[in-house]
Design an enzyme around this catalytic site. Structure first.
Site, PDB file in Angstrom:
ATOM      1  N   LEU A 144       2.823  13.052   6.720  1.00 24.10           N
ATOM      2  CA  LEU A 144       3.443  14.532   7.117  1.00 24.10           C
ATOM      3  C   LEU A 144       4.540  14.437   6.425  1.00 24.10           C
ATOM      4  O   LEU A 144       5.576  15.388   6.533  1.00 24.10           O
ATOM      5  CB  LEU A 144       3.569  14.751   8.556  1.00 24.10           C
ATOM      6  CG  LEU A 144       2.356  14.571   9.467  1.00 24.10           C
ATOM      7  CD1 LEU A 144       2.796  14.727  11.073  1.00 24.10           C
ATOM      8  CD2 LEU A 144       1.470  15.594   8.948  1.00 24.10           C
ATOM      9  N   ASP A 198       3.905 -11.931   0.687  1.00 26.02           N
ATOM     10  CA  ASP A 198       2.700 -12.194  -0.170  1.00 26.02           C
ATOM     11  C   ASP A 198       2.748 -13.326  -1.027  1.00 26.02           C
ATOM     12  O   ASP A 198       2.056 -14.256  -1.266  1.00 26.02           O
ATOM     13  CB  ASP A 198       2.330 -11.122  -0.959  1.00 26.02           C
ATOM     14  CG  ASP A 198       0.936 -11.418  -1.704  1.00 26.02           C
ATOM     15  OD1 ASP A 198       0.014 -11.662  -1.179  1.00 26.02           O
ATOM     16  OD2 ASP A 198       1.058 -10.971  -2.963  1.00 26.02           O
TER      17      ASP A 198
END
Lengths: 160, 160, 160, 160, 160, 160
Positions: free
Chosen positions: D77, D130
């Site tokens: 949104l 990561d």
């Protein structure tokens, strides 16, 4: 319609993104509609989901809103523009039977937002299709059209 | 259809991407169709473009192929998968009048490619709409449906 | 930990996407968790939405599932891989107070799916944040961590 | 907080992208922070990389900047808007121990850029995660919060 | 070359994504190279940046790796495929003068990875261009070519 | 050139997206060019396709236009901006021999559109490469450069 040409093709017939830099920024609104035609049994299953916390229509609505924001990535000659509002409504209609989808897009820009409203409708429709396809192989997405368009040089359009 | 449920909702009715890890990789093909209904005058303008080097149908075809590759980005619960072929054909049909779109998607994967074929059809249709919208405000995208589906556990589907 | 190096840097310290082509395809599962800490009043407003048809948690859940599919676009050295299941659960926890998010990702691939599960959690959390930010400026996204990981050469991880 | 409602839900509780077309364009700035908590040994490995030409922090910084530009694609949104500046700083902190991330986003628009700053922080954090995950399975992304916000009708926010 | 046709066009000359479903999955490697030609003064500024913690080459390298993963989104008839390794090296060359870029892509798939390696090179080159364009308006990206290709039915290619 | 610095690096040498919020919105135009060098036989095959309805150049043109809209996603420190026109022309040149590509980008914004024009050229070039690579392994993408640039504080640039 005499003398008219397709503005997205140049004089050699090649595709182009039309130059809109001389157009003023004005408020633009577009409303589009479309339908997913379903068997009554499938409609009943979706309605049953509404009784619970999550439901098919909520997922399809989010997908439509998100897709409207990516319209210019999908449609080659569509101008990228900001979006100031996207509203997608899905209702179950026994009369179809199926799901009726209405999307409204609004911005202040140099070009209209028809494609954004239409993209919201078709991606919401595809999402409904995806969620019912395990139980019905004959769903149809149909009757996708522009209902209203306001703002811009070409004037208001009210198709229904 | 008794006992059937929507597989994309869990027991609480929440959306989920179904676990397909136990399914075998098999060859999957899906064919989808759809139409853009146009005024005869608009159809004539598109046909006129075909005489030149570029044309509406070539742009719409490329858009459809590219969109098929992004299906899982658009449809929330759709699995990402490789695509081994995407073919989109657009033909001008005086009988509609309008543009008939046929898309075929093919892969070797754990899930089917209906959504990829359908996404190719609707984005090709939106692209035609975008390119004619300056001359016609009443185009309709309609009759988007799965025509054939092969491969996978649920067996072949031939709808027409 | 002596002798260990960061595998995403080469011997010159430059970034690289590690070569995984020699690894076998195995089933991989990862579960990640995280929290959005909120004021009790904000939590009450979200809970109130649950009484109605749509709700904050449904939107955040869809956002998390969709983001998991785009993990390799966001994280530079992350390998693109298919996803066979993504499941995101959000629950309201008075004890925090706030929203507890649990995401599970599953695939059959040469590398693990921790980053996909973690990406689902953080984007779901950002979506909750976005939907409450008009009423609360002090929400916190916190405690994002890997809970479990199975499959692959480095063996199972169970952190809690 | 009485009388407050979640503006992203309509009166039926359905999600919507709020209409901001009547808001003025003003300069907007937001600063967000967050942390990746690491073992001291992992922190040492990152610091060691800094001695060489490339490093973990440079990759994470680029990832954060790029992600800020895609905020509205990730968060359903969130309004798409131009970004006039994105700045991401990562510093190694022995006190945590871990990496402290600070992101600043700036634009002239009808809505604020909190979500852009926060998205930069979380994606930078995921990228650090990561790059260290082969050597540490217990890293945590935590304490993601809005620090400052200026511009717009709701006034300035200074949380720390 | 007699009897040859362009495989990406069908018998009517329409674009298509070639059907590769019958091809075996084999290990594929491609190496591509390219150059950004710069003034010696610009090269000196980049080299100067290398003395500090961050630098032009690190950003361009990350951009190239990330772009390789999005190759099939950019190139219409390119098949989406997994990538098992992407390596991008940038070196400063006084002889050009400029930046020499070498990219290697590797996968196990039904089609080759030339386009992925080439896409990494051109996007790294564009990133270098972007970072120097405030000080030099005459940079050139040039000599982008496939250097080596291994795996697949058409055999090895070694161009230099 | 004394005293010049790379504006995309901060005082520590870290990458940053430059703050342009104080710059005025002005009309910006950029024209870029580039070439795909091919064997005469390959050029003949492309020319042959032009006789039919679809062709290599039409696909490459669409790809270039679409890529221009995604420039800021590909190039890390590039500002996202609206595009008011993108025009890509491809012509077959026996003199090269090969394909000459010219792209024009236009907007009203705080920063220039050189990178958008250049991105259109390189992605069009990659698309030509992709479509001829089955018949020619030695194509080269070369001579990518800015030809003209108008608007903005740094004044006009005319390189040829």
């Amino acid at each position: 319609m005499s003398g008219e040409t397709l503005t997205h093709l140049d004089e050699q017939g090649r595709a182009r993104m039309v130059d809109v830099s001389a157009k003023p920024d004005t408020v633009r609104v577009a409303v589009a509609k479309g339908e997913v035609r379903l068997k009554p049994e499938t409609l009943a299953l979706i309605r049953q989901g509404l009784m619970k916390k999550g439901d098919v229509l909520a997922v399809a609505q989010v997908a439509g809103i998100m897709a409207a924001k990516r319209t210019s990535e999908l449609i080659p000659l569509c101008h990228p523009l900001p979006l100031h509002q996207v509203d997608v409504q899905l209702t179950l209609e026994d009369g179809l039977p199926g799901v009726l989808i209405t999307a409204t897009a609004r911005t202040t820009a140099k070009t209209g937002v028809e494609m954004e409203a239409l993209t919201a409708v078709v991606v919401s429709a595809l999402t409904v299709y995806d969620m019912v396809k395990a139980v019905e192989k004959t769903a149809q997405i149909t009757n996708i059209r522009l209902v209203e368009k306001h703002g811009g040089q070409s004037g208001d359009v009210v198709n229904e």
